[in-house]
Every structure is written in C-alpha cells, then in structure tokens.
Design a protein around this motif. Sequence first.
Motif, PDB file in Angstrom:
ATOM      1  N   CYS A  66       1.183  -1.097  -0.372  1.00 22.85           N
ATOM      2  CA  CYS A  66       0.235   0.600   0.181  1.00 22.85           C
ATOM      3  C   CYS A  66       0.752   1.512   0.146  1.00 22.85           C
ATOM      4  N   GLU A  67       1.867   0.877   0.582  1.00 19.69           N
ATOM      5  CA  GLU A  67       2.956   2.529   0.933  1.00 19.69           C
ATOM      6  C   GLU A  67       3.654   3.022  -0.685  1.00 19.69           C
ATOM      7  N   LYS A  68       3.249   1.106  -1.660  1.00 21.15           N
ATOM      8  CA  LYS A  68       4.236   1.962  -3.141  1.00 21.15           C
ATOM      9  C   LYS A  68       3.092   2.470  -3.912  1.00 21.15           C
ATOM     10  N   ALA A  69       2.105   1.672  -3.952  1.00 19.77           N
ATOM     11  CA  ALA A  69       0.534   2.032  -4.104  1.00 19.77           C
ATOM     12  C   ALA A  69       0.695   3.546  -3.642  1.00 19.77           C
ATOM     13  N   LYS A  70       0.503   4.008  -2.532  1.00 19.38           N
ATOM     14  CA  LYS A  70       1.092   5.419  -2.430  1.00 19.38           C
ATOM     15  C   LYS A  70       1.332   6.771  -3.629  1.00 19.38           C
ATOM     16  N   LYS A  71       3.190   6.226  -3.549  1.00 18.24           N
ATOM     17  CA  LYS A  71       3.671   6.842  -4.476  1.00 18.24           C
ATOM     18  C   LYS A  71       3.541   6.953  -5.732  1.00 18.24           C
ATOM     19  N   GLU A  72       2.129   6.125  -6.322  1.00 16.15           N
ATOM     20  CA  GLU A  72       1.805   5.554  -7.550  1.00 16.15           C
ATOM     21  C   GLU A  72      -0.024   6.804  -8.000  1.00 16.15           C
ATOM     22  N   ILE A  73      -0.262   6.820  -6.692  1.00 16.89           N
ATOM     23  CA  ILE A  73      -1.363   7.970  -6.271  1.00 16.89           C
ATOM     24  C   ILE A  73      -1.595   9.168  -6.270  1.00 16.89           C
ATOM     25  N   TRP A  74      -0.629   9.277  -6.040  1.00 21.71           N
ATOM     26  CA  TRP A  74      -0.261  11.031  -4.801  1.00 21.71           C
ATOM     27  C   TRP A  74       0.508  11.779  -6.720  1.00 21.71           C
ATOM     28  N   PRO A  75       0.886  12.070  -6.943  1.00 20.84           N
ATOM     29  CA  PRO A  75       0.971  12.703  -8.625  1.00 20.84           C
ATOM     30  C   PRO A  75      -0.825  12.915  -8.541  1.00 20.84           C
ATOM     31  N   LEU A  76      -1.545  12.244  -8.952  1.00 22.33           N
ATOM     32  CA  LEU A  76      -2.543  12.082  -9.435  1.00 22.33           C
ATOM     33  C   LEU A  76      -3.579  13.100  -9.393  1.00 22.33           C
ATOM     34  N   LEU A  77      -3.428  12.831  -7.406  1.00 27.47           N
ATOM     35  CA  LEU A  77      -4.997  13.779  -6.979  1.00 27.47           C
ATOM     36  C   LEU A  77      -4.796  15.258  -7.532  1.00 27.47           C
ATOM     37  N   ALA A  78      -3.940  15.646  -7.556  1.00 31.31           N
ATOM     38  CA  ALA A  78      -4.470  16.687  -8.412  1.00 31.31           C
ATOM     39  C   ALA A  78      -4.675  16.960  -9.452  1.00 31.31           C
ATOM     40  N   ARG A  79      -4.418  16.532  -9.935  1.00 32.11           N
ATOM     41  CA  ARG A  79      -4.812  16.342 -11.155  1.00 32.11           C
ATOM     42  C   ARG A  79      -6.674  15.760 -11.666  1.00 32.11           C
ATOM     43  N   PHE A  80      -7.069  15.224 -11.124  1.00 32.02           N
ATOM     44  CA  PHE A  80      -8.560  14.708 -10.653  1.00 32.02           C
ATOM     45  C   PHE A  80      -8.809  15.745 -10.031  1.00 32.02           C
TER      46      PHE A  80
ATOM     47  N   PRO B  97      -0.734  -5.513  -9.584  1.00 30.60           N
ATOM     48  CA  PRO B  97       0.267  -4.284  -9.237  1.00 30.60           C
ATOM     49  C   PRO B  97      -0.431  -3.342 -10.292  1.00 30.60           C
ATOM     50  N   PHE B  98      -0.561  -1.862 -10.252  1.00 32.75           N
ATOM     51  CA  PHE B  98      -0.627  -0.665 -11.009  1.00 32.75           C
ATOM     52  C   PHE B  98       0.601   0.371 -11.063  1.00 32.75           C
ATOM     53  N   ASP B  99       0.628   1.104 -12.490  1.00 25.99           N
ATOM     54  CA  ASP B  99       1.822   2.199 -12.227  1.00 25.99           C
ATOM     55  C   ASP B  99       1.266   3.645 -12.087  1.00 25.99           C
ATOM     56  N   ARG B 100       1.914   4.090 -12.545  1.00 23.52           N
ATOM     57  CA  ARG B 100       0.541   5.816 -12.951  1.00 23.52           C
ATOM     58  C   ARG B 100      -0.199   6.044 -13.918  1.00 23.52           C
ATOM     59  N   LEU B 101       0.732   5.298 -14.603  1.00 25.44           N
ATOM     60  CA  LEU B 101       0.206   5.440 -15.916  1.00 25.44           C
ATOM     61  C   LEU B 101      -0.988   4.355 -16.095  1.00 25.44           C
ATOM     62  N   GLN B 102      -1.123   3.486 -15.370  1.00 28.98           N
ATOM     63  CA  GLN B 102      -2.760   2.340 -15.596  1.00 28.98           C
ATOM     64  C   GLN B 102      -3.316   2.990 -14.400  1.00 28.98           C
ATOM     65  N   LEU B 103      -3.232   3.834 -13.912  1.00 27.76           N
ATOM     66  CA  LEU B 103      -4.194   3.982 -13.008  1.00 27.76           C
ATOM     67  C   LEU B 103      -4.519   5.434 -13.396  1.00 27.76           C
ATOM     68  N   GLN B 104      -3.414   6.778 -13.621  1.00 30.65           N
ATOM     69  CA  GLN B 104      -4.296   7.371 -14.557  1.00 30.65           C
ATOM     70  C   GLN B 104      -5.319   6.650 -15.910  1.00 30.65           C
ATOM     71  N   THR B 105      -5.359   5.449 -16.514  1.00 33.50           N
ATOM     72  CA  THR B 105      -6.108   5.007 -17.633  1.00 33.50           C
ATOM     73  C   THR B 105      -7.158   4.852 -16.914  1.00 33.50           C
ATOM     74  N   TRP B 106      -7.411   4.696 -15.862  1.00 32.09           N
ATOM     75  CA  TRP B 106      -8.329   4.053 -15.460  1.00 32.09           C
ATOM     76  C   TRP B 106      -9.337   4.767 -14.766  1.00 32.09           C
ATOM     77  N   LEU B 107      -8.474   5.854 -14.540  1.00 33.17           N
ATOM     78  CA  LEU B 107      -9.809   7.179 -13.885  1.00 33.17           C
ATOM     79  C   LEU B 107     -10.227   7.948 -14.709  1.00 33.17           C
ATOM     80  N   ILE B 108      -9.400   8.156 -15.662  1.00 38.73           N
ATOM     81  CA  ILE B 108     -10.092   8.675 -16.827  1.00 38.73           C
ATOM     82  C   ILE B 108     -11.361   8.010 -17.470  1.00 38.73           C
ATOM     83  N   GLN B 109     -11.130   7.113 -17.930  1.00 47.21           N
ATOM     84  CA  GLN B 109     -12.390   5.680 -18.097  1.00 47.21           C
ATOM     85  C   GLN B 109     -13.455   6.082 -16.945  1.00 47.21           C
ATOM     86  N   ARG B 110     -13.091   6.508 -16.092  1.00 51.43           N
ATOM     87  CA  ARG B 110     -14.063   6.640 -15.040  1.00 51.43           C
ATOM     88  C   ARG B 110     -15.058   8.171 -14.850  1.00 51.43           C
TER      89      ARG B 110
END
Length: 85
Positions: free
Chosen positions: A18-32, A70-83
């Motif tokens: 979960c700590e590793k996941a947060k590193k991928e999540i944090w940069p996307l919060l402001a964008r969305f 496992p997801f990386d920043r790009l995969q999470l970003q794509t998931w968020l855009i789709q929703r």
Amino acid sequence: MKEGGELILYTTLGCSLCEKAKKEIWPLLARFDLRLHAVDIADDAYLLERFQSIIPAVGLGDPEDVCLWPFDRLQLQTWLIQRLG
C-alpha cells in the motif's frame, strides 16, 4: 470530469504494498481533483472478504469497480480517465 471526490485506498495496517501504491497515487490526486481516503478493510466484514488477498486496491466508491495492484501511474491514470472523463 467530476471533481472534488475521493479516491479510496483499500488497505490495512502494515500493508507495505500500500505504501508503494501511494507513490503512484499521489501525483494524480491534483490532476483529478481527488482526495485520498484510506479505508481499513479490517473494519468491515464485506471489505475484508472482498479484498483480504488483493490489497492494495483503489476505487471511487464502488468496491466492485477497483483498480488492483500492481498498477503504475499510467495504468491508474487510464483507469481514472475511463471513469471520470
């Protein structure tokens, strides 16, 4: 795009992934325009059964519609855009 919502991190105490996941999540919060809200699956019987072997996972409120690690920043970003658009 919907704005001002929460991105839920399904987690539990001591989850190192979960700590590793947060590193991928944090940069996307402001964008969305999202706030991160951690939910401990141990506090809810349904969530514990649903996620006990697959955390971390993130979602927008529906525990049946999540982005699984496992997801990386790009995969999470794509998931968020789709929703969120």
